[in-house]
Motif scaffolding. Structure first.
Motif, PDB file in Angstrom:
ATOM      1  N   TYR A  31       0.814  -1.216   0.000  1.00  0.00           N
ATOM      2  CA  TYR A  31       0.000   0.000   0.000  1.00  0.00           C
ATOM      3  C   TYR A  31       0.850   1.271   0.000  1.00  0.00           C
ATOM      4  O   TYR A  31       0.313   2.377  -0.004  1.00  0.00           O
ATOM      5  CB  TYR A  31      -0.920   0.024   1.218  1.00  0.00           C
ATOM      6  N   TYR A  32       2.165   1.079  -0.015  1.00  0.00           N
ATOM      7  CA  TYR A  32       3.084   2.198   0.087  1.00  0.00           C
ATOM      8  C   TYR A  32       3.959   2.302  -1.162  1.00  0.00           C
ATOM      9  O   TYR A  32       4.349   1.282  -1.749  1.00  0.00           O
ATOM     10  CB  TYR A  32       3.992   2.042   1.307  1.00  0.00           C
ATOM     11  N   CYS A  50      12.111   4.365  -7.541  1.00  0.00           N
ATOM     12  CA  CYS A  50      10.954   4.123  -6.690  1.00  0.00           C
ATOM     13  C   CYS A  50       9.966   3.225  -7.404  1.00  0.00           C
ATOM     14  O   CYS A  50       9.997   3.098  -8.638  1.00  0.00           O
ATOM     15  CB  CYS A  50      10.300   5.442  -6.282  1.00  0.00           C
ATOM     16  N   ILE A  51       9.084   2.602  -6.604  1.00  0.00           N
ATOM     17  CA  ILE A  51       8.020   1.762  -7.129  1.00  0.00           C
ATOM     18  C   ILE A  51       6.720   2.234  -6.495  1.00  0.00           C
ATOM     19  O   ILE A  51       6.635   2.439  -5.287  1.00  0.00           O
ATOM     20  CB  ILE A  51       8.306   0.266  -6.871  1.00  0.00           C
ATOM     21  N   VAL A  52       5.715   2.408  -7.330  1.00  0.00           N
ATOM     22  CA  VAL A  52       4.464   3.018  -6.907  1.00  0.00           C
ATOM     23  C   VAL A  52       3.623   2.030  -6.103  1.00  0.00           C
ATOM     24  O   VAL A  52       3.621   0.816  -6.376  1.00  0.00           O
ATOM     25  CB  VAL A  52       3.681   3.510  -8.140  1.00  0.00           C
ATOM     26  N   SER A  53       2.874   2.564  -5.133  1.00  0.00           N
ATOM     27  CA  SER A  53       1.996   1.741  -4.302  1.00  0.00           C
ATOM     28  C   SER A  53       1.004   0.965  -5.149  1.00  0.00           C
ATOM     29  O   SER A  53       0.470   1.468  -6.138  1.00  0.00           O
ATOM     30  CB  SER A  53       1.252   2.636  -3.305  1.00  0.00           C
ATOM     31  N   ARG A  54       0.771  -0.276  -4.774  1.00  0.00           N
ATOM     32  CA  ARG A  54      -0.192  -1.182  -5.416  1.00  0.00           C
ATOM     33  C   ARG A  54       0.041  -1.255  -6.924  1.00  0.00           C
ATOM     34  O   ARG A  54      -0.898  -1.322  -7.721  1.00  0.00           O
ATOM     35  CB  ARG A  54      -1.625  -0.755  -5.107  1.00  0.00           C
ATOM     36  N   SER A  55       1.294  -1.274  -7.302  1.00  0.00           N
ATOM     37  CA  SER A  55       1.654  -1.230  -8.720  1.00  0.00           C
ATOM     38  C   SER A  55       3.058  -1.776  -8.897  1.00  0.00           C
ATOM     39  O   SER A  55       3.830  -1.856  -7.942  1.00  0.00           O
ATOM     40  CB  SER A  55       1.590   0.218  -9.206  1.00  0.00           C
ATOM     41  N   ASP A  56       3.374  -2.133 -10.135  1.00  0.00           N
ATOM     42  CA  ASP A  56       4.757  -2.461 -10.489  1.00  0.00           C
ATOM     43  C   ASP A  56       5.406  -1.321 -11.268  1.00  0.00           C
ATOM     44  O   ASP A  56       6.497  -1.492 -11.817  1.00  0.00           O
ATOM     45  CB  ASP A  56       4.794  -3.734 -11.331  1.00  0.00           C
ATOM     46  N   SER A  57       4.751  -0.174 -11.292  1.00  0.00           N
ATOM     47  CA  SER A  57       5.296   0.977 -12.013  1.00  0.00           C
ATOM     48  C   SER A  57       6.506   1.535 -11.274  1.00  0.00           C
ATOM     49  O   SER A  57       6.469   1.732 -10.054  1.00  0.00           O
ATOM     50  CB  SER A  57       4.224   2.056 -12.146  1.00  0.00           C
ATOM     51  N   THR A  58       7.574   1.780 -12.015  1.00  0.00           N
ATOM     52  CA  THR A  58       8.821   2.239 -11.411  1.00  0.00           C
ATOM     53  C   THR A  58       9.376   3.454 -12.157  1.00  0.00           C
ATOM     54  O   THR A  58       9.069   3.690 -13.329  1.00  0.00           O
ATOM     55  CB  THR A  58       9.887   1.128 -11.451  1.00  0.00           C
ATOM     56  N   ASN A  59      10.207   4.196 -11.460  1.00  0.00           N
ATOM     57  CA  ASN A  59      11.011   5.269 -12.044  1.00  0.00           C
ATOM     58  C   ASN A  59      12.433   5.114 -11.536  1.00  0.00           C
ATOM     59  O   ASN A  59      12.639   4.683 -10.397  1.00  0.00           O
ATOM     60  CB  ASN A  59      10.482   6.645 -11.618  1.00  0.00           C
ATOM     61  N   TYR A  60      13.397   5.497 -12.369  1.00  0.00           N
ATOM     62  CA  TYR A  60      14.796   5.351 -11.997  1.00  0.00           C
ATOM     63  C   TYR A  60      15.578   6.622 -12.304  1.00  0.00           C
ATOM     64  O   TYR A  60      15.281   7.336 -13.271  1.00  0.00           O
ATOM     65  CB  TYR A  60      15.451   4.187 -12.758  1.00  0.00           C
ATOM     66  N   ALA A  61      16.591   6.873 -11.496  1.00  0.00           N
ATOM     67  CA  ALA A  61      17.530   7.938 -11.790  1.00  0.00           C
ATOM     68  C   ALA A  61      18.391   7.542 -12.993  1.00  0.00           C
ATOM     69  O   ALA A  61      18.673   6.354 -13.201  1.00  0.00           O
ATOM     70  CB  ALA A  61      18.415   8.187 -10.574  1.00  0.00           C
ATOM     71  N   THR A 102       0.584   6.714  -3.137  1.00  0.00           N
ATOM     72  CA  THR A 102       0.725   7.801  -4.104  1.00  0.00           C
ATOM     73  C   THR A 102       0.371   7.273  -5.495  1.00  0.00           C
ATOM     74  O   THR A 102       0.398   6.073  -5.748  1.00  0.00           O
ATOM     75  CB  THR A 102       2.153   8.349  -4.130  1.00  0.00           C
ATOM     76  N   ARG A 103       0.057   8.183  -6.406  1.00  0.00           N
ATOM     77  CA  ARG A 103      -0.286   7.772  -7.763  1.00  0.00           C
ATOM     78  C   ARG A 103       0.943   7.601  -8.624  1.00  0.00           C
ATOM     79  O   ARG A 103       0.955   6.824  -9.571  1.00  0.00           O
ATOM     80  CB  ARG A 103      -1.219   8.799  -8.410  1.00  0.00           C
ATOM     81  N   GLY A 104       1.939   8.358  -8.384  1.00  0.00           N
ATOM     82  CA  GLY A 104       3.199   8.204  -9.101  1.00  0.00           C
ATOM     83  C   GLY A 104       4.305   8.185  -8.086  1.00  0.00           C
ATOM     84  O   GLY A 104       4.059   7.999  -6.885  1.00  0.00           O
ATOM     85  N   CYS A 105       5.534   8.344  -8.554  1.00  0.00           N
ATOM     86  CA  CYS A 105       6.616   8.441  -7.575  1.00  0.00           C
ATOM     87  C   CYS A 105       7.792   9.168  -8.183  1.00  0.00           C
ATOM     88  O   CYS A 105       7.966   9.202  -9.410  1.00  0.00           O
ATOM     89  CB  CYS A 105       7.035   7.077  -7.053  1.00  0.00           C
ATOM     90  N   ARG A 106       8.577   9.725  -7.313  1.00  0.00           N
ATOM     91  CA  ARG A 106       9.885  10.241  -7.703  1.00  0.00           C
ATOM     92  C   ARG A 106      10.813  10.032  -6.520  1.00  0.00           C
ATOM     93  O   ARG A 106      10.386  10.080  -5.366  1.00  0.00           O
ATOM     94  CB  ARG A 106       9.825  11.708  -8.101  1.00  0.00           C
ATOM     95  N   ALA A 107      12.044   9.789  -6.811  1.00  0.00           N
ATOM     96  CA  ALA A 107      13.017   9.460  -5.764  1.00  0.00           C
ATOM     97  C   ALA A 107      13.550  10.748  -5.147  1.00  0.00           C
ATOM     98  O   ALA A 107      14.733  11.073  -5.247  1.00  0.00           O
ATOM     99  CB  ALA A 107      14.138   8.612  -6.336  1.00  0.00           C
ATOM    100  N   ASP A 108      12.648  11.434  -4.478  1.00  0.00           N
ATOM    101  CA  ASP A 108      12.953  12.680  -3.779  1.00  0.00           C
ATOM    102  C   ASP A 108      12.809  12.394  -2.290  1.00  0.00           C
ATOM    103  O   ASP A 108      11.721  12.027  -1.833  1.00  0.00           O
ATOM    104  CB  ASP A 108      11.964  13.751  -4.223  1.00  0.00           C
TER     105      ASP A 108
END
Length: 125
Positions: A31-32, A50-61, A102-108
């Motif tokens: 959930y996080y 980061c990886i978005v809550s309840r998702s496999d969506s990721t973002n990378y530096a 969160t709906r998206g994510c950023r490594a901040d």
């Protein structure tokens, strides 16, 4: 009590791989949104991805894109950071962090509310 614990760090030779784990107690990690960060001596904390809550969506530096992969295992309540083709400049203390839903994510770092204690990764021959 919400707690994050990182594990899997250690000494690895250049070009090697490590899989770091971030395990939660006291809450359901799915959930996080989870972020991975690192901090080398004398440097600021760097967001890796980061990886978005309840998702496999990721973002990378950009610095780790193509080498590092974040994934979840909901059954183990764990998020992983698979790090490949490691370089000496990857040496740092690695941290995971969590923020609720969160709906998206950023490594901040400012996005995240809960932090683990860190695990040391040393890349050296």
């Amino acid at each position: 009590q919400l707690q994050l614990v990182e594990s899997g760090g250690g000494l690895v030779q250049p070009g090697g791989s490590l899989r770091l784990s971030c395990t939660a107690t006291g809450f359901t990690l799915n959930y996080y949104t989870i972020g991975w960060f690192r901090q080398a001596p004398g440097k600021e904390r760097e967001g890796l991805g980061c990886i978005v809550s309840r998702s496999d969506s990721t973002n990378y530096a950009e610095s780790v894109k193509g080498r590092f992969t974040i994934s979840r295992d909901n059954a183990e309540n764990t998020v992983f950071l698979q790090s490949n083709s490691l370089k000496p400049e990857d040496t740092a203390v690695y941290y995971c962090a969590a923020v609720f839903a969160t709906r998206g994510c950023r490594a901040d770092p400012g996005w995240f509310d809960y932090w683990g204690q860190g695990t040391q990764v040393t890349v050296s021959s």
